[in-house]
Design an enzyme around this catalytic site. Structure first.
Site, short mmCIF file in Angstrom:
data_model
loop_
_atom_site.label_atom_id
_atom_site.label_comp_id
_atom_site.label_asym_id
_atom_site.label_seq_id
_atom_site.Cartn_x
_atom_site.Cartn_y
_atom_site.Cartn_z
N GLY A 1 0.82 -1.20 0.00
CA GLY A 1 0.00 0.00 0.00
C GLY A 1 0.86 1.26 0.00
O GLY A 1 0.59 2.22 -0.72
N ARG B 1 7.27 1.89 0.75
CA ARG B 1 7.64 0.49 0.87
C ARG B 1 7.98 -0.08 -0.50
O ARG B 1 8.87 -0.92 -0.63
CB ARG B 1 6.53 -0.33 1.52
N GLU C 1 -7.38 -5.18 7.60
CA GLU C 1 -6.58 -4.34 6.71
C GLU C 1 -7.57 -3.67 5.76
O GLU C 1 -8.77 -3.70 6.03
CB GLU C 1 -5.47 -5.13 6.01
N GLU D 1 -7.36 -3.54 1.92
CA GLU D 1 -7.24 -3.69 0.47
C GLU D 1 -7.53 -5.08 -0.09
O GLU D 1 -7.85 -5.21 -1.27
CB GLU D 1 -5.82 -3.28 0.02
N ASP E 1 -0.12 -3.86 14.37
CA ASP E 1 -0.99 -3.39 15.45
C ASP E 1 -1.62 -4.61 16.12
O ASP E 1 -2.04 -5.54 15.45
CB ASP E 1 -2.11 -2.49 14.91
#
Length: 235
Positions: free
Chosen positions: A21, A25, A180, A182, A205
């Protein structure tokens, strides 16, 4: 070609692609894992690169946050650039306390609160799921990469900051592993086009404890996960 990716030529993007995403990255993966990476797009600062891994062409493309953004990039990659294998390398928030920070979750199926599926006009409820082919390859490749993996149902949500702080417990109570934003859209787009997709996410998390990764840790996610995804891409 598309206005969102706008690569110069269809051949600039490999048949197998990693989809983080975070565009930073994407750049991190290209600069640290690929041989001779070439930037094919930076439209909207959503970086896309093609290089080689173990001598094989592989691309990596940032997709942004949320299902609408993933839907745009995955759709264009499939329909305009001929991508066959799409591997999400993302981050997630874990619901179950048997999972640890830094573990990797494979989304075998992606529940969702989104209405994204409406575009396909189906006469019922669709269950977006991973490609069996890529799932098999992932498990086989991990015999050598050997990172902690948990596979199961995840949920792709439209809202990051939910009004009800206890919202996640209902998903957890039915065995959903993590949230998440996506995977469901990726799985729908790939399935509709007959392509392969799998989503793997590093836990950044922990909902049961409130533990959170740093911004830098989120950018890099898990080097082990990235290596696993690349192994899958070239296998």
């Amino acid at each position: 070609m598309s206005t969102h990716i706008n690569a110069a030529d269809k051949g600039d993007i490999a048949e197998s692609i990693l989809l983080p995403g975070d565009p930073l990255r994407a750049r991190y993966i290209a600069e640290n894992f690929l041989e001779e990476p070439v930037l094919y797009t930076d439209i909207r600062n959503m970086y896309g690169y093609t290089g080689r891994y173990k001598g094989c062409p592989v691309s990596v493309q940032g997709t942004g946050m949320g299902m609408p953004s993933m839907g745009i990039y995955s759709h264009e990659l499939i329909h305009e650039y001929g991508v066959e294998n799409l591997i999400r390398v993302g981050t997630c928030g874990a619901f179950q306390d048997c999972i640890n920070m830094g573990d990797v979750i494979l989304s075998l199926a992606a529940s969702t609160d989104s209405n994204y599926v409406h575009t396909f006009g189906l006469p019922g409820t669709y269950a977006p799921s991973a490609s069996w082919e890529l799932l098999q390859k992932t498990m086989e490749c991990n015999k050598h990469v050997r990172i902690p993996i948990t596979g199961g149902n995840t949920v792709s949500c439209d809202v990051f900051y939910e009004f009800d702080p206890e919202w996640w417990k209902k998903w957890a109570s039915i065995g959903v592993l993590a949230v998440e934003m996506e995977a469901a859209a990726l799985y729908m787009e790939a399935a509709a086009a007959g392509r392969n997709a799998i989503a793997m996410m590093t836990v950044t998390d922990m909902f049961p404890t409130g533990e959170k990764a740093t911004t830098e840790e989120r950018k890099k996610a898990s080097p082990g996960m990235i290596t696993l995804a690349l192994e899958v891409a070239v296998s």
